[in-house]
Write a protein that holds these residues in place. Structure first.
Motif, short mmCIF file in Angstrom:
data_model
loop_
_atom_site.label_atom_id
_atom_site.label_comp_id
_atom_site.label_asym_id
_atom_site.label_seq_id
_atom_site.Cartn_x
_atom_site.Cartn_y
_atom_site.Cartn_z
N ALA A 235 34.90 29.91 -4.48
CA ALA A 235 35.86 30.87 -3.96
C ALA A 235 35.25 32.27 -3.92
CB ALA A 235 37.12 30.86 -4.80
N GLU A 236 34.53 32.64 -4.97
CA GLU A 236 33.92 33.97 -5.02
C GLU A 236 32.81 34.10 -3.99
OE1 GLU A 236 31.60 36.85 -8.25
OE2 GLU A 236 32.81 35.16 -8.94
N GLU A 237 31.97 33.08 -3.88
CA GLU A 237 30.84 33.13 -2.94
C GLU A 237 31.32 33.24 -1.49
OE1 GLU A 237 28.77 29.57 -3.82
OE2 GLU A 237 28.10 30.25 -5.80
N GLN A 238 32.40 32.55 -1.17
CA GLN A 238 32.85 32.49 0.22
C GLN A 238 33.98 33.47 0.53
OE1 GLN A 238 32.61 29.10 2.52
NE2 GLN A 238 32.06 27.67 0.89
N GLY A 239 34.39 34.24 -0.45
CA GLY A 239 35.46 35.20 -0.22
C GLY A 239 36.80 34.56 0.09
N LEU A 240 37.07 33.43 -0.57
CA LEU A 240 38.29 32.67 -0.32
C LEU A 240 39.30 32.88 -1.43
CD1 LEU A 240 36.59 29.35 0.82
CD2 LEU A 240 37.78 30.98 2.29
N THR A 241 40.56 32.79 -1.08
CA THR A 241 41.65 32.93 -2.05
C THR A 241 42.05 31.57 -2.58
OG1 THR A 241 42.49 34.93 -1.00
CG2 THR A 241 44.02 33.70 -2.40
N VAL A 242 42.20 31.48 -3.89
CA VAL A 242 42.71 30.28 -4.55
C VAL A 242 43.93 30.67 -5.38
CG1 VAL A 242 42.23 28.43 -6.20
CG2 VAL A 242 40.41 29.24 -4.66
N GLY B 26 48.35 39.62 3.32
CA GLY B 26 48.75 40.96 2.92
C GLY B 26 47.86 41.63 1.90
N GLY B 27 46.84 40.91 1.44
CA GLY B 27 45.93 41.51 0.47
C GLY B 27 46.46 41.60 -0.94
N THR B 28 47.54 40.88 -1.24
CA THR B 28 48.07 40.87 -2.60
C THR B 28 47.07 40.19 -3.54
OG1 THR B 28 50.35 40.74 -1.80
CG2 THR B 28 49.94 40.02 -4.07
N PRO B 29 46.72 40.78 -4.67
CA PRO B 29 45.82 40.11 -5.62
C PRO B 29 46.46 38.83 -6.15
CG PRO B 29 46.04 42.44 -6.14
CD PRO B 29 47.09 42.13 -5.14
N SER B 30 45.67 37.78 -6.28
CA SER B 30 46.21 36.52 -6.77
C SER B 30 46.53 36.60 -8.26
CB SER B 30 45.22 35.37 -6.53
OG SER B 30 45.71 34.17 -7.09
N ALA B 31 47.81 36.43 -8.58
CA ALA B 31 48.23 36.38 -9.98
C ALA B 31 48.07 34.98 -10.55
CB ALA B 31 49.68 36.83 -10.10
N LEU B 32 47.65 34.03 -9.71
CA LEU B 32 47.48 32.62 -10.12
C LEU B 32 46.07 32.17 -9.76
CD1 LEU B 32 50.85 31.27 -8.63
CD2 LEU B 32 50.47 32.14 -10.94
N GLY B 33 45.09 33.00 -10.08
CA GLY B 33 43.73 32.76 -9.63
C GLY B 33 43.05 31.59 -10.31
N ALA B 34 41.94 31.17 -9.71
CA ALA B 34 41.18 30.03 -10.23
C ALA B 34 40.59 30.33 -11.60
CB ALA B 34 40.08 29.64 -9.25
N ASP B 35 40.25 31.60 -11.87
CA ASP B 35 39.69 31.93 -13.19
C ASP B 35 40.73 31.79 -14.28
OD1 ASP B 35 41.11 34.14 -12.25
OD2 ASP B 35 39.71 35.63 -13.06
N LEU B 36 41.98 32.14 -13.99
CA LEU B 36 43.07 31.91 -14.94
C LEU B 36 43.27 30.42 -15.18
CD1 LEU B 36 45.66 32.68 -16.52
CD2 LEU B 36 46.86 32.75 -14.33
N ALA B 37 43.27 29.63 -14.11
CA ALA B 37 43.47 28.18 -14.25
C ALA B 37 42.31 27.54 -15.00
CB ALA B 37 43.63 27.56 -12.87
N ARG B 38 41.09 28.03 -14.78
CA ARG B 38 39.94 27.51 -15.54
C ARG B 38 40.10 27.81 -17.02
NH1 ARG B 38 34.17 30.08 -14.28
NH2 ARG B 38 35.38 31.95 -14.85
N HIS B 39 40.55 29.02 -17.34
CA HIS B 39 40.76 29.39 -18.75
C HIS B 39 41.79 28.46 -19.39
CE1 HIS B 39 40.51 32.23 -22.08
NE2 HIS B 39 41.84 32.27 -22.14
N ALA B 40 42.87 28.17 -18.66
CA ALA B 40 43.88 27.25 -19.18
C ALA B 40 43.31 25.86 -19.38
CB ALA B 40 45.07 27.20 -18.22
N LEU B 41 42.47 25.40 -18.45
CA LEU B 41 41.85 24.08 -18.59
C LEU B 41 40.93 24.04 -19.80
CD1 LEU B 41 41.22 21.22 -17.52
CD2 LEU B 41 39.36 22.25 -16.19
N GLU B 42 40.16 25.10 -20.01
CA GLU B 42 39.28 25.12 -21.17
C GLU B 42 40.08 25.04 -22.47
OE1 GLU B 42 35.59 27.65 -23.19
OE2 GLU B 42 36.60 28.45 -21.42
N ILE B 43 41.25 25.66 -22.49
CA ILE B 43 42.12 25.56 -23.67
C ILE B 43 42.58 24.12 -23.87
CG2 ILE B 43 44.38 26.22 -24.59
CD1 ILE B 43 43.95 28.94 -23.12
#
Length: 387
Positions: free
Chosen positions: A118-125, A336-353
């Motif tokens: 997602a970061e490399e390709q500039g995509l929203t997750v 609209g350019g709204t920052p993702s409040a449900l981003g992949a990095d948050l979900a990864r952190h939850a998975l690691e937990i």
């Protein structure tokens, strides 16, 4: 000039797509933001019926075929839990934005790849659960971070239920009890995401986990009486360490038939906060309750229900959208350019937990959580004109 819409395809047309609280029946609320242009599912009859009901122009039997559709901007991934990692990687590799059901994956390798792609390709997750988009959760977060209940000491989250074999009459629940699934990935993930949204990243996790009964019997519906072998842990209790002596517990089990306590409790040095139920439920108690110690001049005195009248429109909007709220957030982020409040990095952190909890239960030790996430303020929903 015609306003740009997000052209989306939905991968998987099972219950999460088609049920009353699912994505497809509720997309009409955001028809001003998204076009549903394609569906993909290997079950031909189910696919054809869904396409007819929702007037979808393109249908495909596989993800690879779906991704060949040039007009596609994004994919809503509603596949079963074990397929999330592989399918999401392929969607991002094809250059499509992604909305994904929980959890983000079942391995950290897949979760890391999703974050990196997602970061490399500039995509929203955006990754379910969407609970921190609920008005009650946003308000709870604000109260906590404004110091209304003082310095936080500990919290409790209670996301558990009795499990699909006890009360899901619409599908064969067997796969929920197999390795690669289980209550932690199915329901525990909700409580973890909520606590992360309220309190921030976790540093360590400790847990107990096991199988309560090796066989479950389906209680009702077309599979009533079916005996389901349980090979995934169905009873997990977690203790989360947020640092600075802030702790929380999360139950993640298929053994809760009923409970009267709040869904979330947060205790601070100057009071307490209760979140009493989910957005799609109701009860005699208000959604939020605050207890504040007696301080001269405070607007709080004992237990009160904060006035949430200013959130009535957002509440109605979230109730109407149900699981399509995830798609709405994706559209707002991409268009609209709204920052993702449900981003992949948050979900990864939850998975690691979650994976750390299983490791802790096996080894009897606390497990350090290495990842973190960007803490984004949940947005105020961009309401449809009918609200």
């Amino acid at each position: 000039m015609t306003e740009k819409k997000l052209d989306i395809g939905v991968l998987g047309v099972g219950e999460i797509a088609l049920g009353p609280h699912g994505v497809l029946p509720n997309l009409h609320h955001i028809a001003h933001k998204v076009n549903l242009v394609a569906l993909a599912d290997p079950v031909e009859d189910r696919l054809a019926a869904a396409a007819k009901t929702y007037a979808v122009p393109h249908t495909f039997a596989s993800l690879d075929e779906l991704l060949q559709l040039d007009e596609l901007d994004a994919v809503v991934n509603l596949t079963p839990i074990p397929a999330h990692g592989d399918t999401s990687r392929r969607i991002l590799e094809a250059g499509k934005h992604l909305a994904l059901e929980k959890p983000v994956a079942t391995t950290l390798d897949d979760a890391n790849a999703i974050v990196d792609l997602a970061e490399e390709q500039g995509l929203t997750v955006v990754v379910s659960p969407p609970n921190m988009l609920y008005p009650s959760r946003s308000e709870a977060r604000k109260l906590i971070r404004d110091g209304v209940i003082g310095r936080i000491a500990f919290a409790r989250a209670r996301p558990s239920g009795a499990g699909p074999a006890a009360g899901a009459p619409w599908r064969d629940p067997s796969w929920f009890y197999r390795e690669g699934s289980g209550p932690t990935f199915d329901v525990g993930v909700y409580g973890i995401h909520e606590l992360l949204g309220l309190l921030g990243p976790v540093r360590r996790v400790t847990a107990f986990s096991g199988i309560t009964d090796p066989v479950r019997t389906v209680r009702r519906g077309p599979f009533k009486g079916l005996e389901v072998e349980v090979t995934a842990d169905d009873n997990t209790l977690m203790l989360l360490d947020f640092g600075d002596s802030v702790f929380a517990t999360v139950d993640s089990t298929f053994n809760v038939y009923a409970a009267k306590g709040p869904r979330i409790e947060v205790y601070g040095r100057e009071g307490a906060l209760n979140v009493n139920y989910n957005i799609n439920q109701s009860g005699p108690a208000p959604q939020l309750e605050v207890y504040r110690t007696d301080i001269t001049g405070s607007e709080f005195d004992g237990w009160i229900a904060p006035d949430l009248g200013h959130l009535a429109g957002a509440e109605t909007w979230a109730l109407a959208l149900k699981r399509a709220l995830l798609v709405d957030h994706l559209a707002d982020c991409v268009l609209g350019g709204t920052p993702s409040a449900l981003g992949a990095d948050l979900a990864r952190h939850a998975l690691e937990i979650m994976l750390g909890a299983y490791e802790s239960a096996r080894t009897g030790t606390a497990v350090t959580i290495e990842s973190t996430f960007t803490d984004v303020e949940p947005p105020t929903p961009a309401l449809g004109s009918q609200w």
